[in-house]
Write a protein that holds these residues in place. Sequence first.
Motif, PDB file in Angstrom:
ATOM      1  N   GLU A 106      70.211  51.550  85.677  1.00  0.00           N
ATOM      2  CA  GLU A 106      68.777  51.259  85.776  1.00  0.00           C
ATOM      3  C   GLU A 106      68.552  49.787  86.128  1.00  0.00           C
ATOM      4  O   GLU A 106      67.607  49.449  86.846  1.00  0.00           O
ATOM      5  CB  GLU A 106      68.076  51.601  84.459  1.00  0.00           C
ATOM      6  CG  GLU A 106      67.984  53.095  84.190  1.00  0.00           C
ATOM      7  CD  GLU A 106      67.294  53.848  85.323  1.00  0.00           C
ATOM      8  OE1 GLU A 106      66.237  53.364  85.795  1.00  0.00           O
ATOM      9  OE2 GLU A 106      67.802  54.900  85.743  1.00  0.00           O
ATOM     10  N   ILE A 109      68.857  49.424  89.813  1.00  0.00           N
ATOM     11  CA  ILE A 109      67.647  49.903  90.491  1.00  0.00           C
ATOM     12  C   ILE A 109      66.581  48.813  90.504  1.00  0.00           C
ATOM     13  O   ILE A 109      65.939  48.555  91.532  1.00  0.00           O
ATOM     14  CB  ILE A 109      67.099  51.174  89.800  1.00  0.00           C
ATOM     15  CG1 ILE A 109      68.082  52.341  89.958  1.00  0.00           C
ATOM     16  CG2 ILE A 109      65.728  51.551  90.365  1.00  0.00           C
ATOM     17  CD1 ILE A 109      68.365  52.722  91.388  1.00  0.00           C
ATOM     18  N   LYS A 113      65.138  46.907  93.781  1.00  0.00           N
ATOM     19  CA  LYS A 113      63.690  46.961  94.010  1.00  0.00           C
ATOM     20  C   LYS A 113      63.143  45.555  94.266  1.00  0.00           C
ATOM     21  O   LYS A 113      62.312  45.347  95.159  1.00  0.00           O
ATOM     22  CB  LYS A 113      62.991  47.583  92.797  1.00  0.00           C
ATOM     23  CG  LYS A 113      61.487  47.772  92.981  1.00  0.00           C
ATOM     24  CD  LYS A 113      60.836  48.264  91.698  1.00  0.00           C
ATOM     25  CE  LYS A 113      61.343  49.641  91.310  1.00  0.00           C
ATOM     26  NZ  LYS A 113      60.627  50.167  90.105  1.00  0.00           N
ATOM     27  N   ILE A 192      68.315  55.872  93.956  1.00  0.00           N
ATOM     28  CA  ILE A 192      67.560  56.149  92.729  1.00  0.00           C
ATOM     29  C   ILE A 192      67.879  57.541  92.198  1.00  0.00           C
ATOM     30  O   ILE A 192      68.159  57.721  91.007  1.00  0.00           O
ATOM     31  CB  ILE A 192      66.039  56.021  92.981  1.00  0.00           C
ATOM     32  CG1 ILE A 192      65.654  54.562  93.228  1.00  0.00           C
ATOM     33  CG2 ILE A 192      65.251  56.570  91.784  1.00  0.00           C
ATOM     34  CD1 ILE A 192      64.190  54.373  93.595  1.00  0.00           C
TER      35      ILE A 192
END
Length: 222
Positions: A106, A109, A113, A192
């Motif tokens: 996570e 990610i 991003k 993702i």
Amino acid sequence: MKLPDVKLKGTLADRTYIALKNAIIDLELKPGQLITEEELSSMLGVSRTPIRTALNNLQYDGLIKVIPGKGTYVTEITEKQVLDLMSVRELLEGLSVQLAARMRTEEDIENLKFILYKQEETFKGKFKNKKAFLDIDYDFHRYIASISKNEYLERLLSNVLMNSRRFLNASTMEAFLDCVIDEHNMIFECIIIQDEYKAKEYMQKHIDNIKMRMYDSIIEVK
């Protein structure tokens, strides 16, 4: 012409190497340009010893070539080099993103991003910043490689991405930068949801698109 400052971290030889490498990648030292130890020593304000060490490393990187009896030259940029390099990059990055989609966290990610957010920000407004855009493009691909946790793959890709960056700087690709953002977002979505096969497919298509755009728009830098 003024080369980048060598006041960076590391030994004098390391800093000299980084300064010269950046000058070649950013086309301050032109493809095909004759360079000498004396000239570089004077420009950077260092002795010939770190210059010589840096040139050995740059030759290993494929950024310069030594022609016996003639001298040392910055490596030319040719259409064949573009096709050869990007074909290798397509294979390596396909594996890289496949592993990244499988192993991402996570935190990864969120980091990706943020990288994509920064890249889109450089593309806004009337004056688009190509250099900043390509800096972040490099970060995006390097970060994906780091997620793979394969140090050999990371090392190979580091050299390929470095040479690829020089080719991109020598091309007129500004009109296609919006396509790059769209393709990056498609790859990101696959990471993702951990669809490693779709991620590989989109990455290889992305690299193939870059190869064709670069091939069509590469310019002779004098």
